[in-house]
Every structure is written in structure tokens, then in C-alpha cells.
Design a protein around this motif. Structure first.
Motif, PDB file in Angstrom:
ATOM      1  N   ARG A 158       0.829  -1.015   0.176  1.00 17.15           N
ATOM      2  CA  ARG A 158      -0.193  -0.106  -0.012  1.00 17.15           C
ATOM      3  C   ARG A 158       0.847   1.534   0.029  1.00 17.15           C
ATOM      4  O   ARG A 158       0.547   2.338  -0.438  1.00 17.15           O
ATOM      5  CB  ARG A 158      -1.037   0.094   1.405  1.00 17.15           C
ATOM      6  N   LEU A 159       2.115   0.649   0.942  1.00 15.51           N
ATOM      7  CA  LEU A 159       2.820   2.584   0.914  1.00 15.51           C
ATOM      8  C   LEU A 159       3.564   2.444  -0.809  1.00 15.51           C
ATOM      9  O   LEU A 159       3.257   3.893  -0.815  1.00 15.51           O
ATOM     10  CB  LEU A 159       4.038   2.419   1.917  1.00 15.51           C
ATOM     11  N   PHE A 160       3.653   1.432  -1.427  1.00 15.16           N
ATOM     12  CA  PHE A 160       4.250   1.669  -2.583  1.00 15.16           C
ATOM     13  C   PHE A 160       3.095   2.016  -3.172  1.00 15.16           C
ATOM     14  O   PHE A 160       3.667   3.508  -4.076  1.00 15.16           O
ATOM     15  CB  PHE A 160       3.942   0.287  -3.519  1.00 15.16           C
ATOM     16  N   HIS A 161       2.365   2.276  -3.526  1.00 12.11           N
ATOM     17  CA  HIS A 161       0.482   2.920  -4.331  1.00 12.11           C
ATOM     18  C   HIS A 161       0.758   4.425  -3.671  1.00 12.11           C
ATOM     19  O   HIS A 161       0.846   5.469  -4.047  1.00 12.11           O
ATOM     20  CB  HIS A 161      -0.619   1.989  -3.645  1.00 12.11           C
ATOM     21  N   GLN A 162       0.546   4.579  -2.140  1.00 12.75           N
ATOM     22  CA  GLN A 162       0.975   6.238  -1.519  1.00 12.75           C
ATOM     23  C   GLN A 162       2.406   7.051  -2.023  1.00 12.75           C
ATOM     24  O   GLN A 162       1.592   8.172  -2.382  1.00 12.75           O
ATOM     25  CB  GLN A 162       0.597   5.614  -0.021  1.00 12.75           C
ATOM     26  N   LEU A 163       3.118   6.396  -2.287  1.00 15.14           N
ATOM     27  CA  LEU A 163       4.001   7.335  -2.767  1.00 15.14           C
ATOM     28  C   LEU A 163       3.900   7.218  -4.628  1.00 15.14           C
ATOM     29  O   LEU A 163       4.870   7.600  -4.956  1.00 15.14           O
ATOM     30  CB  LEU A 163       5.290   6.452  -2.745  1.00 15.14           C
ATOM     31  N   GLY A 164       3.059   6.970  -5.148  1.00 14.99           N
ATOM     32  CA  GLY A 164       2.818   7.056  -6.429  1.00 14.99           C
ATOM     33  C   GLY A 164       3.751   5.865  -7.392  1.00 14.99           C
ATOM     34  O   GLY A 164       3.738   5.609  -8.579  1.00 14.99           O
ATOM     35  N   PHE A 165       4.157   4.820  -6.339  1.00 15.13           N
ATOM     36  CA  PHE A 165       4.828   3.847  -7.195  1.00 15.13           C
ATOM     37  C   PHE A 165       3.884   2.986  -7.901  1.00 15.13           C
ATOM     38  O   PHE A 165       2.809   2.194  -7.552  1.00 15.13           O
ATOM     39  CB  PHE A 165       5.684   3.319  -6.590  1.00 15.13           C
ATOM     40  N   ARG A 166       4.571   1.805  -8.702  1.00 18.79           N
ATOM     41  CA  ARG A 166       3.952   1.047  -9.405  1.00 18.79           C
ATOM     42  C   ARG A 166       4.903  -0.757  -8.957  1.00 18.79           C
ATOM     43  O   ARG A 166       5.635  -0.376  -9.587  1.00 18.79           O
ATOM     44  CB  ARG A 166       2.594   0.556 -10.487  1.00 18.79           C
ATOM     45  N   GLN A 167       4.034  -1.437  -8.644  1.00 17.21           N
ATOM     46  CA  GLN A 167       5.369  -2.801  -8.369  1.00 17.21           C
ATOM     47  C   GLN A 167       5.216  -3.529 -10.117  1.00 17.21           C
ATOM     48  O   GLN A 167       4.139  -3.700 -10.424  1.00 17.21           O
ATOM     49  CB  GLN A 167       4.231  -4.128  -7.680  1.00 17.21           C
ATOM     50  N   ARG A 168       6.753  -4.051 -10.353  1.00 17.57           N
ATOM     51  CA  ARG A 168       6.733  -4.548 -11.466  1.00 17.57           C
ATOM     52  C   ARG A 168       7.215  -5.886 -11.242  1.00 17.57           C
ATOM     53  O   ARG A 168       8.184  -5.996 -10.576  1.00 17.57           O
ATOM     54  CB  ARG A 168       8.009  -3.936 -12.202  1.00 17.57           C
ATOM     55  N   LYS A 169       6.736  -6.951 -11.963  1.00 13.65           N
ATOM     56  CA  LYS A 169       7.349  -8.775 -11.850  1.00 13.65           C
ATOM     57  C   LYS A 169       8.363  -8.326 -12.979  1.00 13.65           C
ATOM     58  O   LYS A 169       7.781  -7.883 -13.710  1.00 13.65           O
ATOM     59  CB  LYS A 169       6.566  -9.040 -11.709  1.00 13.65           C
ATOM     60  N   PRO A 170       9.321  -9.255 -12.362  1.00 12.74           N
ATOM     61  CA  PRO A 170       9.729  -9.367 -13.956  1.00 12.74           C
ATOM     62  C   PRO A 170       9.481 -11.091 -14.465  1.00 12.74           C
ATOM     63  O   PRO A 170       8.679 -12.042 -13.947  1.00 12.74           O
ATOM     64  CB  PRO A 170      11.299 -10.101 -12.757  1.00 12.74           C
ATOM     65  N   ARG A 171       9.556 -10.527 -15.405  1.00 17.13           N
ATOM     66  CA  ARG A 171       9.072 -11.343 -16.615  1.00 17.13           C
ATOM     67  C   ARG A 171      10.166 -12.408 -17.082  1.00 17.13           C
ATOM     68  O   ARG A 171      11.171 -11.982 -17.316  1.00 17.13           O
ATOM     69  CB  ARG A 171       8.294 -11.558 -18.128  1.00 17.13           C
ATOM     70  N   PRO A 172       9.637 -13.636 -17.254  1.00 17.11           N
ATOM     71  CA  PRO A 172      10.526 -14.814 -17.221  1.00 17.11           C
ATOM     72  C   PRO A 172      10.761 -14.007 -18.886  1.00 17.11           C
ATOM     73  O   PRO A 172       9.911 -14.124 -19.816  1.00 17.11           O
ATOM     74  CB  PRO A 172      10.096 -16.395 -17.126  1.00 17.11           C
ATOM     75  N   VAL A 173      11.959 -14.395 -19.600  1.00 18.01           N
ATOM     76  CA  VAL A 173      12.607 -14.143 -20.506  1.00 18.01           C
ATOM     77  C   VAL A 173      12.707 -15.541 -21.725  1.00 18.01           C
ATOM     78  O   VAL A 173      13.376 -16.387 -21.057  1.00 18.01           O
ATOM     79  CB  VAL A 173      13.928 -13.201 -21.103  1.00 18.01           C
ATOM     80  N   ILE A 174      12.142 -15.452 -22.390  1.00 17.03           N
ATOM     81  CA  ILE A 174      12.384 -17.030 -23.546  1.00 17.03           C
ATOM     82  C   ILE A 174      13.818 -16.915 -24.406  1.00 17.03           C
ATOM     83  O   ILE A 174      13.852 -16.094 -24.848  1.00 17.03           O
ATOM     84  CB  ILE A 174      11.549 -17.843 -24.011  1.00 17.03           C
ATOM     85  N   SER A 175      14.787 -18.318 -23.347  1.00 12.94           N
ATOM     86  CA  SER A 175      16.677 -17.952 -24.581  1.00 12.94           C
ATOM     87  C   SER A 175      16.034 -17.913 -25.984  1.00 12.94           C
ATOM     88  O   SER A 175      14.798 -19.003 -26.536  1.00 12.94           O
ATOM     89  CB  SER A 175      17.470 -18.682 -23.740  1.00 12.94           C
TER      90      SER A 175
END
Length: 194
Positions: A158-175
Motif C-alpha cells: 500500500r505504501l508503494f501506491h501511496q508514494l505513486g509507485f507501481r510494482q513491476r514483476k520480472p517476466r521470464p525471458v525465453i532464451s
């Protein structure tokens, strides 16, 4: 206990339809009050959300019902109805509005939030962590280690959102496959063989 009464002549046919006759001494005070209550109570407004039921209770008392009967009709305690009437008598329709409820004060001051904001703009590796991206678990750990603030993972999110950030999740990269190995596989594999 003596029932509370207002000095007016009010006829209430249904819950949200009011027909009001003016009292000779007070004129159209109650009619103006009800009109003001409808005007002030906008749908969806948290402050005025409970005003109409309270005003309805006050008008039932004004019609001649005692607080026990009104409590039975509206499903509240007689003390609550008495409080509504007393509040209306002292402060008018404005007194029937909900008071603001700010909730529990934040454990994190504005100065610390500014420091956290600066930390979140940095890569976690620059602060000595092994992760590349911030998440709730890492932020919770960071707050405990650096600022001695214990905050759960969900509250850290929630603190992320209060500070204006959004969470990014690492996406797997297909080799990408080796084109030479793919061609060799195609040549050795025969289609149709079982």
C-alpha cells in the motif's frame, strides 16, 4: 423517562416522502429543514450518508412518536434516537452529518516517507540487496532494517501506491535457441516414425 419532542406539526406518509404542514408559531422552519436535508445529502457522499435516516428519526419524534417507538421502527436504540434529537435541537441538520473518521495515525512521518521515496527510486542493489526490483517483502525488510519500522508486506505494498509507485514483476525471458542445433535436430529427426 419523558419522551423527547420537537415543536412542529409533521405528517410522514412513507420513509422518503415527506408531507409537511407548517406550525403556526414556527412557520415553515421544518419544511426548510427537510429541504435543506435533501439538498445537503448527496448520494455517495460519506459525510452525509447517514443524515437522511437520522433526519427521518427526528421527524418521527416531531410527529409525536416517542423515542422507544422510533427506535423500534428504525432498528436503533432509544438512546441513539434521543442523541439524534438533542443534536438536531442544538446544531440543526448539520449536526446529523457523520463526523470524519480519519482512522489510525500513520506510523511513518512525512519526512521518513520522503526518505523512503528516495530509496525506492534507487536500485535495491545500490542499497546492498540482492534483488533487482522492489517488492512488498523487500520494502518491509528495508523499513525494519533502516528505519526500525515494522510494517507487514501488504501495508508495504500500500505504501508503494501511496508514494505513486507501481510494482513491476520480472517476466521470464525465453532464451533464443541455437540455430545450428535446431537444424541438426531437424536433420536427425524423421517424421512419421513412432
Amino acid at each position: 423517562m419523558r419522551p423527547f419532542r420537537l415543536y412542529c406539526n409533521v405528517i410522514i406518509p412513507t420513509v422518503y416522502q415527506y408531507r409537511i404542514t407548517s406550525h403556526p408559531e414556527y412557520g415553515d422552519t421544518i419544511a426548510k429543514t427537510l429541504g435543506e436535508g435533501r439538498r445537503i445529502c448527496s448520494p455517495g457522499d460519506r459525510k452525509t450518508h447517514g443524515t437522511l435516516p437520522r433526519l427521518h428519526g427526528v421527524l418521527l419524534v416531531a410527529k409525536g412518536y416517542d423515542c422507544y417507538e422510533v427506535a423500534e421502527i428504525l432498528g436503533h436504540s432509544p438512546t441513539t434516537i434521543e442523541n439524534w434529537v438533542n443534536t438536531y435541537n442544538t446544531r440543526g441538520v448539520e449536526g446529523l452529518h457523520d463526523d470524519s473518521r480519519p482512522g489510525r495515525p500513520s506510523r511513518i512521518s512525512d519526512a521518513v516517507k520522503d526518505q523512503i521515496d528516495q530509496d525506492l527510486r534507487k536500485n535495491p542493489r545500490d542499497l546492498g540487496y540482492s534483488q533487482n526490483l522492489w517488492d512488498g517483502k523487500l520494502l518491509s525488510h528495508h523499513l525494519k532494517e533502516r528505519y526500525q519500522i515494522t510494517l507487514g508486506i501488504r501495508q508495504a505494498q500500500r505504501l508503494f501506491h501511496q508514494l505513486g509507485f507501481r510494482q513491476r514483476k520480472p517476466r521470464p525471458v525465453i532464451s533464443r535457441g541455437d540455430p545450428v542445433a535446431q537444424e541438426a535436430f531437424k536433420k536427425t529427426c524423421r517424421t512419421g516414425e513412432g
